[in-house]
Each structure stands twice: as structure tokens, then as C-alpha cells.
Write a protein that holds these residues in place. Structure first.
Motif, PDB file in Angstrom:
ATOM      1  N   LYS A   2       0.718  -1.275  -0.380  1.00 32.05           N
ATOM      2  CA  LYS A   2       0.209   0.089  -0.036  1.00 32.05           C
ATOM      3  C   LYS A   2       0.786   0.692   0.672  1.00 32.05           C
ATOM      4  N   SER A  36      -3.768   5.037  -1.770  1.00 31.81           N
ATOM      5  CA  SER A  36      -5.007   6.652  -1.276  1.00 31.81           C
ATOM      6  C   SER A  36      -5.015   7.420  -2.020  1.00 31.81           C
ATOM      7  N   ALA A  37      -5.535   8.422  -1.472  1.00 28.23           N
ATOM      8  CA  ALA A  37      -5.292   9.609  -2.624  1.00 28.23           C
ATOM      9  C   ALA A  37      -4.662  10.803  -2.203  1.00 28.23           C
ATOM     10  N   THR A  42      -7.992  14.034   0.998  1.00 32.96           N
ATOM     11  CA  THR A  42     -10.073  13.963   1.856  1.00 32.96           C
ATOM     12  C   THR A  42      -9.579  15.223   2.409  1.00 32.96           C
ATOM     13  N   GLU A 125      -9.281   9.692  -3.969  1.00 32.07           N
ATOM     14  CA  GLU A 125      -8.578   7.530  -3.987  1.00 32.07           C
ATOM     15  C   GLU A 125      -8.656   7.102  -5.705  1.00 32.07           C
ATOM     16  N   PHE A 192      -9.082   2.683   0.918  1.00 30.54           N
ATOM     17  CA  PHE A 192     -10.363   3.287   1.899  1.00 30.54           C
ATOM     18  C   PHE A 192     -11.727   3.524   1.260  1.00 30.54           C
ATOM     19  N   ARG A 206     -11.251   7.380   8.767  1.00 31.78           N
ATOM     20  CA  ARG A 206      -9.882   7.929   8.334  1.00 31.78           C
ATOM     21  C   ARG A 206      -8.882   6.704   7.999  1.00 31.78           C
ATOM     22  N   GLY A 207      -8.003   6.741   6.876  1.00 33.18           N
ATOM     23  CA  GLY A 207      -6.299   6.080   7.270  1.00 33.18           C
ATOM     24  C   GLY A 207      -7.212   5.017   7.118  1.00 33.18           C
ATOM     25  N   GLY A 208      -8.669   4.818   6.158  1.00 31.05           N
ATOM     26  CA  GLY A 208      -8.865   3.125   5.771  1.00 31.05           C
ATOM     27  C   GLY A 208      -7.800   2.614   4.125  1.00 31.05           C
ATOM     28  N   SER A 209      -7.367   3.050   4.024  1.00 34.78           N
ATOM     29  CA  SER A 209      -6.000   2.004   2.689  1.00 34.78           C
ATOM     30  C   SER A 209      -5.528   0.854   3.631  1.00 34.78           C
ATOM     31  N   ASP A 210      -4.623   0.923   4.949  1.00 38.98           N
ATOM     32  CA  ASP A 210      -4.457   0.853   5.552  1.00 38.98           C
ATOM     33  C   ASP A 210      -5.093  -1.270   5.695  1.00 38.98           C
TER      34      ASP A 210
HETATM   35  N1  ASP Z   1      -7.484   8.763   2.038  1.00 35.17           N
HETATM   36  C1  ASP Z   1      -8.169   8.712   3.370  1.00 35.17           C
HETATM   37  C2  ASP Z   1      -7.166   8.985   4.191  1.00 35.17           C
HETATM   38  O1  ASP Z   1      -6.185  10.134   4.150  1.00 35.17           O
HETATM   39  C3  ASP Z   1      -7.406   6.984   3.183  1.00 35.17           C
HETATM   40  C4  ASP Z   1      -6.303   6.866   4.131  1.00 35.17           C
HETATM   41  O2  ASP Z   1      -5.194   7.535   3.491  1.00 35.17           O
HETATM   42  O3  ASP Z   1      -5.691   5.463   3.936  1.00 35.17           O
HETATM   43  O4  ASP Z   1      -8.127   8.873   5.201  1.00 35.17           O
END
Ligand code: ASP
Ligand code: MG
Length: 458
Positions: A2, A36-37, A42, A125, A192, A206-210
Motif C-alpha cells: 500500500k 491512497s488519495a 481527503t 482515491e 479506503f 480515516r486512514g482506511g487504505s491500510d
Molecule cells: N485518504 C484516506 C484518508 O486520508 C485514506 C488513507 O489515506 O488511508 O483518511
């Protein structure tokens, strides 16, 4: 693997990230890429939604213009082949236009529902991943661009933090990605974002691409999940607060979950679960510093006494005391239940043995709402409620403290040595974590003292 926001900060970084993928592919690795974006997008979309909702349409249009420029420049830097670039840019413009229309509708209706918010966020994304995909094609890598749902990620309709429907998701991911992998094609998937079984767009938080990466990794039972970020790995403490913090070579899933829960923004808290279930190692690597090993997250890591510290600022403590201790227990349960119903996260809870006193640390932003609701709920006066503002909570984490005497003494000695007063203490029964609350002004001093006491910088 990722690639997080800063790996796709601009077109040059997208190109470099794609080169990393290309090199793995050339070595014959089968891999799936999650993107991710672009950095800031985001947050930008969220802000534009607020502007539109409040009728500040000009600001929303400025955002769209900025978004356009950012992605146009990224296309130029990441995709050399002109024809491909033009084709990609045409699709990008179409999507940016769709988002622009959406913002106008929001400005007209003056309302953003969670469902609309997820739909709007999905553009971040979609835009970045298409450019990433094209950069791979441009470099001669066979690749296919897939939105989260096209890769098989199907979720509940809890907009803003949707949960994957595991059975169907795992089946679908295998069905859709395995044939590509067998043909030597690299699937490039938007992180995400996902969709419900009816096709309504959702996000994983948030942070969901993990999380996207570990769900796919879990479904395909991969050998390793690599999360490319802009830090040297999971750190012993936030380097902004503790300058001599250093990366932790190995951690267990449990330790990282604990850290993530206490606000360390290392990894999406749910992302550990799919990997832990299949026992798949996760490696956190620094895109800017790829020769550094990073952090390896596995089932059993060295049980160092204390591995990491984290601090949650902007907290407050609610102090409730029962009038008669016989009703106090039920009053306390009602109190916790009330907070839960209000959706307020209790950062830590501690209760004195008399059962007549309970302290709960919560985010400061929720304090007023909590106090109001408590006063209403306990209008008969069965619970006296007080509060203290300006608090921070420090969590000390490490599986090696389990059953080892003296750890708490060392922590509290270090804090006492700084002349800092402790407001509240809790240790979970897992003994993975000791947390304590101090005045916000004392937080950094206490944090550094504990970091030194356990020689985490050594
Ligand atoms: N773009 C989303 C965020 O900023 C997901 C990610 O970055 O993992 O929360
Ligand atoms: Mg992001």
C-alpha cells in the motif's frame, strides 16, 4: 503493498512509487497495489463539503480548481506517454466534474449526509489510483485499475467507518484478483473506498487504505503486506514530541492494536485484524528512506518490557461519586452506558475499590455533551459529578510488562522525578499497557521522562 498519502504527494512521488512496484514485478513477485488519495485531498474534500453546506460556494469552487491543477500536474509528472496521459486526463476531468456537480447540489440543499460524504470522499482515491495505474502501464508493467468494490470489497452501510462483510468480500477478492495475478497482471486498487451489496459507495474510516491492503492480503493469504509511509516505521514515541524517538524493529499485532487505540496514527486500528487472523506479517516502510528495515509486525515479537509510548492530548476527566455506595455500582454502569450511547469514547476508566468513585477520561470536545447528558440522566442526584479539563493521557505499551514486577514503579518514579502529579492510573488486565493522566502542561515532560527511563532511545 500500500502507498499512503505522502508516497503519492505529487506526480514525481507517484512515479517513484510505481518504480518500486515495477522492480518487485520484474523480480517475479506477484503483487497487488493499494493506493491512497494524494496528500491533503481527503481533508480538502471534507473542507469543501463544509464550505458548500454553509453556502460558501466560491471556496468550494476554488477547491475544485486546486484539485484539478494538482492532478493535472501529477499526470504530467507520472505519465510520460502522451496518448496515455491524455486518455487518463480525460477520465480524471470527468470525475472532477462529477465532484463539482455534487458540491453544487450540496450548496443548494445545504446538507451533507454521511452517505453523500462517503461518495464525495471516494473521488480522492479514484483520481490518485488511476494516475498510479497509468504510471505503471507507462513503465511497461501489465496492470489493471480497480475501484475498491471492483476488487471485491463489500461492506455494511455504516458510512464513514463501514465494516467489510468478510465472507463475501474474501470470496469476491479471490474471484476477481486471482485470475489477474495468474496472468501476471498487477491489480491497482483504490484504498479506503468500498461499496455495500447494493453498490452504494462507503469508506472504511480515516486512514482506511491500510485496512484495504490487509483485507486483500488476508483474502489472498499473501506472504507479506508492506505499508509504505513517510516514517521509518512504528516509532517508540511521536518524534515531534520526543526528538530521540526511534523506529521499533519488531512488534506484535497486539502491541500495535494497543498503540493505534491510544491514538498513535501509525496504522488503521482495524487493519491489524485480517493480517493477525491469517498470521501474515505487516512491514511498515519509509518511502523516503527505503533502505531502512522499518517495523515488522508479527504474532510474537520480542517481549521488551516497554516498547512504545503514546499520548492523547485534549482530554478531560469526569469524576463521578455515588452518594451511597450501594447504588453507586449501578450508577456507574449507567454512566458508562450513557457515554457509550452518546458515542463518546472512554479513553481510560478507573474505579476506586469503595465503588463510590469512578473517573473516566474522555476527549475534551465531548465534555460539554457528556456533562449535559449526565446531569439529565442523574437528575435525582444519585451521582455527584465533577470534571477536570486540560488533561492528557499517556499510554505505556509493551507485551513484556506482563507479569514483570517493577514496571509501574519505574514509570511512576520517572514521572515523580519531574515533579509531575498523576491524576489517574489504569492498567488493563492484558498487562500490555499502563496508562495514566496528567495535566496537559506536564504531558511532554512526563512522556520524555518515561522514554528516558526505559532507554527507548538507546
Ligand atoms: N485518504 C484516506 C484518508 O486520508 C485514506 C488513507 O489515506 O488511508 O483518511
Ligand atoms: Mg489520505
Amino acid at each position: 503493498m500500500k502507498f499512503g498519502g505522502s508516497c503519492v504527494k505529487d506526480g514525481a512521488n507517484i512515479r517513484r512509487s510505481a518504480e518500486i512496484v515495477r522492480d518487485y514485478a520484474r523480480r517475479g513477485c506477484r503483487l497487488v497495489v493499494v493506493v491512497s488519495a494524494m496528500a491533503g485531498v481527503t481533508d480538502g474534500i471534507l473542507e469543501a463539503l463544509r464550505c458548500a453546506e454553509e453556502g460558501r460556494e466560491d471556496e468550494a469552487s476554488d477547491f475544485i480548481e486546486g484539485l484539478r491543477r494538482q492532478h493535472e500536474k501529477a499526470c504530467e509528472q507520472a505519465i510520460k506517454g502522451e496518448e496515455l496521459r491524455e486518455e487518463v486526463w480525460r477520465k480524471e476531468i470527468e470525475e472532477i466534474d462529477e465532484l463539482r456537480k455534487l458540491l453544487s447540489v450540496v450548496a443548494y440543499l445545504k446538507e451533507v449526509t454521511p452517505r453523500v460524504e462517503d461518495y464525495a470522499l471516494s473521488f480522492g482515491e479514484r483520481l490518485s489510483t488511476r494516475i498510479f495505474w497509468a504510471s505503471l502501464i507507462d513503465q511497461g508493467v501489465k496492470a489493471e485499475y480497480l475501484r475498491g468494490w471492483e476488487a471485491g470489497i463489500i461492506t455494511t452501510d455504516d458510512f464513514g467507518s463501514a465494516k467489510p462483510l468478510t465472507t463475501i468480500t474474501y470470496q469476491e477478492i479471490r474471484k476477481r484478483l486471482n485470475p489477474l495475478l495468474e496472468r501476471g497482471v498487477v491489480p491497482v486498487v483504490t484504498g479506503f473506498i468500498a461499496a455495500t451489496p447494493d453498490g452504494v459507495i462507503t469508506t472504511l474510516g480515516r486512514g482506511g487504505s491500510d485496512y484495504t491492503a490487509t483485507i486483500i492480503g488476508g483474502a489472498l493469504k499473501v506472504d507479506e503486506i508492506i505499508l509504505w509511509k513517510d516514517v521509518d516505521g512504528v516509532m517508540t514515541a511521536d518524534p515531534k514530541l520526543v526528538p530521540d524517538a526511534k523506529p521499533i524493529p519488531r512488534m506484535s499485532y497486539d502491541e500495535v492494536v494497543e498503540l493505534a487505540y491510544f491514538g498513535a496514527k501509525v496504522i488503521h486500528p482495524s487493519a491489524l485484524e485480517p493480517a493477525a487472523k491469517e498470521n501474515i506479517p505487516i512491514r511498515v516502510k519509509n518511502f523516503y528512506n527505503p533502505s531502512v528495515e522499518g517495523t515488522l509486525i508479527i504474532r510474537e515479537a520480542e517481549a521488551d518490557t516497554v516498547k512504545a509510548l503514546t499520548m492523547i492530548g485534549d482530554a478531560a476527566i469526569i469524576l463521578a461519586s455515588g452518594v451511597g455506595s450501594s447504588e453507586a455500582l449501578s450508577a456507574n454502569i449507567r454512566l458508562l452506558d450513557l457515554l457509550c450511547r452518546l458515542g463518546i469514547q472512554a479513553i481510560m476508566v478507573s474505579q476506586a475499590s469503595s465503588q463510590a468513585n469512578i473517573s473516566i477520561a474522555i476527549p475534551r470536545k465531548d465534555l460539554e455533551k457528556a456533562l449535559k447528558a449526565i446531569r439529565r440522566e442523574f437528575a435525582a442526584g444519585e451521582l455527584k459529578v465533577d470534571y477536570e479539563d486540560g488533561i492528557c493521557v499517556i499510554a505505556v505499551i509493551g507485551s513484556g510488562m506482563r507479569g514483570r514486577p517493577g514496571v509501574a514503579a519505574r514509570i511512576f518514579n520517572a514521572v515523580a522525578g519531574e515533579g509531575v502529579n498523576i491524576k489517574m492510573i489504569a492498567q488493563g488486565s492484558s498487562e500490555l499497557n499502563i496508562s495514566f493522566a496528567v495535566k496537559e502542561d506536564d504531558g511532554v515532560r512526563a512522556l520524555r521522562a518515561v522514554h528516558r527511563a526505559f532507554e527507548l532511545n538507546a
